[in-house]
Design a protein around this motif. Structure first.
Motif, PDB file in Angstrom:
ATOM      1  N   UNK A   1     -17.193  -0.804  25.766  1.00  0.00           N
ATOM      2  CA  UNK A   1     -15.872  -1.388  26.009  1.00  0.00           C
ATOM      3  C   UNK A   1     -14.920  -1.017  24.865  1.00  0.00           C
ATOM      4  N   UNK A   2     -13.963  -0.148  25.198  1.00  0.00           N
ATOM      5  CA  UNK A   2     -12.934   0.240  24.228  1.00  0.00           C
ATOM      6  C   UNK A   2     -11.735  -0.678  24.464  1.00  0.00           C
ATOM      7  N   UNK A   3     -11.542  -1.641  23.578  1.00  0.00           N
ATOM      8  CA  UNK A   3     -10.490  -2.631  23.813  1.00  0.00           C
ATOM      9  C   UNK A   3      -9.703  -2.936  22.547  1.00  0.00           C
ATOM     10  N   UNK A   4      -8.449  -3.262  22.729  1.00  0.00           N
ATOM     11  CA  UNK A   4      -7.612  -3.802  21.655  1.00  0.00           C
ATOM     12  C   UNK A   4      -7.219  -5.244  22.007  1.00  0.00           C
ATOM     13  N   UNK A   5      -8.026  -5.877  22.856  1.00  0.00           N
ATOM     14  CA  UNK A   5      -7.744  -7.245  23.335  1.00  0.00           C
ATOM     15  C   UNK A   5      -6.424  -7.334  24.103  1.00  0.00           C
ATOM     16  N   UNK A   6      -6.247  -6.349  24.984  1.00  0.00           N
ATOM     17  CA  UNK A   6      -5.068  -6.320  25.853  1.00  0.00           C
ATOM     18  C   UNK A   6      -5.143  -7.444  26.872  1.00  0.00           C
ATOM     19  N   UNK A   7      -4.016  -7.654  27.557  1.00  0.00           N
ATOM     20  CA  UNK A   7      -3.952  -8.700  28.584  1.00  0.00           C
ATOM     21  C   UNK A   7      -3.657 -10.066  27.972  1.00  0.00           C
ATOM     22  N   UNK A   8      -3.816 -11.135  28.807  1.00  0.00           N
ATOM     23  CA  UNK A   8      -3.587 -12.492  28.303  1.00  0.00           C
ATOM     24  C   UNK A   8      -2.137 -12.628  27.828  1.00  0.00           C
ATOM     25  N   UNK A   9      -1.221 -11.991  28.545  1.00  0.00           N
ATOM     26  CA  UNK A   9       0.194 -11.997  28.141  1.00  0.00           C
ATOM     27  C   UNK A   9       0.908 -13.224  28.716  1.00  0.00           C
ATOM     28  N   UNK A  10       1.987 -13.658  28.046  1.00  0.00           N
ATOM     29  CA  UNK A  10       2.674 -14.875  28.485  1.00  0.00           C
ATOM     30  C   UNK A  10       3.327 -14.747  29.862  1.00  0.00           C
ATOM     31  N   UNK A  11       3.256 -15.841  30.617  1.00  0.00           N
ATOM     32  CA  UNK A  11       4.063 -16.014  31.820  1.00  0.00           C
ATOM     33  C   UNK A  11       5.085 -17.088  31.462  1.00  0.00           C
TER      34      UNK A  11
END
Lengths: 352, 352
Positions: free
Chosen positions: A22-32
């Motif tokens: 898993x190559x990740x920079x902890x993307x996602x989990x963005x504000x709504x």
């Protein structure tokens, strides 16, 4: 739950196995973020999905974590892409994290400052093509095919698989409901395709009971889908959607038609008005292309498209951060006023 | 749980009541990313707290949501601040969201492009002072006092109350443990003060069993705390910490001493090396000041400060996004190479 990126969160919906690195920079989990002003104007509940708060400042990171993870799993040592800027920034960052090489082909002189700085600082080999995005995409597709280099444009299906997680997140953030309308800018048309895929998969899995109508907006000078023909020389200040021959054209039309939605167009003037509105009224700074969706619903609102007081929920995806294109903000604002270091002079300037 | 910003999440630790209007852009909830390369080099577990993924691209948003909420509660119609850039960007955005006015005083010619674009686009009145940050802070303190305008620099205690939530989040993300070492850049010294306050309050509330040693780094040309004297003309490429007379000087020293920590200094060369390292190896693009902490632990590592294999946990706060200062990235990178739209030319450039 501690957030470890979209692959860990939505693994069961993604083409990864237990041995995929898993190559990740902890993307996602963005504000709504609820938009009071847009909701008041349109008479429906409008939420802004702030995708500019992904690690490289755009929604592209959702797809890139999957594309790079799969590339590394397959043993790739080099990836390549064509880009109006956001894809190259994301590809460069995730390639750096993965420890593999990255080549990006950009249209010469046509990408925003911030994005160019990202591709370079993350160590990608950046080539500036004599030609527009569509030409650059054609070139990298050919090179990838002939030389076995992994293509990470959205024609890479793993990209769209990652991007569809934006739809999952919206539904989760709305407490297990899909919005009634999903609104977004349309350039290469991969993102609208991906979101529709996401909503459809979540619906099929029983996570939500409904699917939204998909509403996309192109810039008037770069609106091949609306006009029904390739635009040889697309023109718009919204560089991220300055695309005349979208790679995901057909699937975007399918998303529109299956959902009972629409793909319309907005002028650069309308885009810039929405851009300034978001910054000045909502405190949300986006890149110009991101404002196309908001410009679009303001336009639809004038035609009474939304039924005021119907209780409908609208989600607008803001695709990239305003810091991607600081020159645009500076060009559309008053310059700072110089003041000497004296209290009276400063007070006078404040009151002026 | 759906994220609604740091006030909703950490309400019990903040000076807000049920009637405080919450002015939020859903700040906080930023990624904590494990750094494989730094961990390998130092022999301890190093995590990067990516505060550049806050709404305006820096950690300042944590404090600004509290400061603006309290300002609106008190009936303020105008806020003012001095800024090296990040504070003004955040103050401007949250004032826009709150629907009140904002004046920012910046040192003329000394703030990064991205940050200036933010203050302007969010509609703040931006005044460029003939003088440095310390002079600007002195001016706005005086103006706030005399004219009853709300000051939102970190001398406003609500700012530090908001910023301390960064410490809460780190502990939550480490599954209810505090790190052994907490590392960060030090400029005006409010942030190190706030983090120590946060760790101390979480410890007192029984949320964590220990508190970290607080490790701060200043730039050599702007290191008043290290040198023990005011620096009249602070000089460093890291504009966000180019401060010669920190407002929170004493409380930063207290954080250092109570925690058994240290405040050291790093050269601009070391800062830029760490800056390039983070971008090229970790895929994380920060503004130069953010790299001061990483430069610092690399320097400490050479002196065997960390015991390899001790199992210690180090958290480095990366205070702002690299897109805040794209010119710095462009200046430190090779320019893109132009290529004609021919496959052979492109392949030749890729192989070069």
């Amino acid at each position: 739950m501690i957030w470890h990126g979209i692959i860990e969160k939505y693994r069961e919906f993604l083409p990864v196995g237990p041995r995929t690195p898993v190559v990740t920079l902890n993307e996602g989990n963005t504000p709504l973020v609820f938009s009071k002003h847009l909701s008041d104007i349109l008479g429906v509940a409008v939420h802004l999905k702030c995708e500019g708060l992904n690690p490289t400042g755009s929604f592209k990171d959702r797809g890139m974590t999957v594309a790079l993870s799969k590339a590394v799993e397959a043993g790739a040592r080099l990836v390549i892409c064509a880009s109006t800027g956001n894809t190259s920034a994301s590809a460069a960052a995730y390639s750096a994290k993965a420890g593999i090489g990255c080549v990006v082909l950009i249209p010469r002189g046509a990408i925003a400052l911030g994005k160019l700085s990202q591709a370079l600082v993350h160590g990608a080999k950046v080539l500036a093509l004599d030609g527009n995005f569509d030409k650059a995409l054609q070139m990298v597709r050919e090179i990838a095919r002939r030389h076995g280099i992994t293509l990470v444009n959205s024609v890479n299906p793993y990209r769209l698989d990652g991007q569809k997680t934006g739809a999952f997140e919206v539904c989760d953030q709305l407490d297990g409901r899909a919005p009634d309308f999903h609104v977004m800018p349309v350039g290469n048309a991969g993102n609208i395709t991906a979101y529709w895929k996401g909503y459809t998969e979540y619906h099929r899995a029983g996570r939500v009971k409904t699917r939204p109508r998909m509403i996309g907006f192109q810039a008037e000078g770069a609106a091949p889908i609306v006009r029904g023909k390739i635009i040889a020389r697309p023109v718009t200040i919204a560089s991220a959607i300055r695309i005349g021959n979208p790679a995901s054209w057909k699937s975007a039309e399918a998303a529109r038609d299956e959902s009972g939605g629409l793909i319309g167009m907005v002028s650069d003037r309308e885009i810039l008005e929405a851009y300034r509105f978001l910054a000045a009224k909502e405190g949300v700074f986006v890149e110009p292309a991101s404002a196309a969706g908001v410009a679009g619903i303001l336009k639809l609102g004038k035609k009474k498209f939304f039924r005021r007081g119907s209780g409908a929920t609208v989600v607008c995806v803001l695709t990239g951060h305003g810091l991607k294109d600081p020159d645009r903000a500076l060009a559309s604002a008053k310059k700072p006023k110089g003041v000497p270091a004296r209290l009276e002079s400063i007070m006078k300037a404040i009151r002026a």
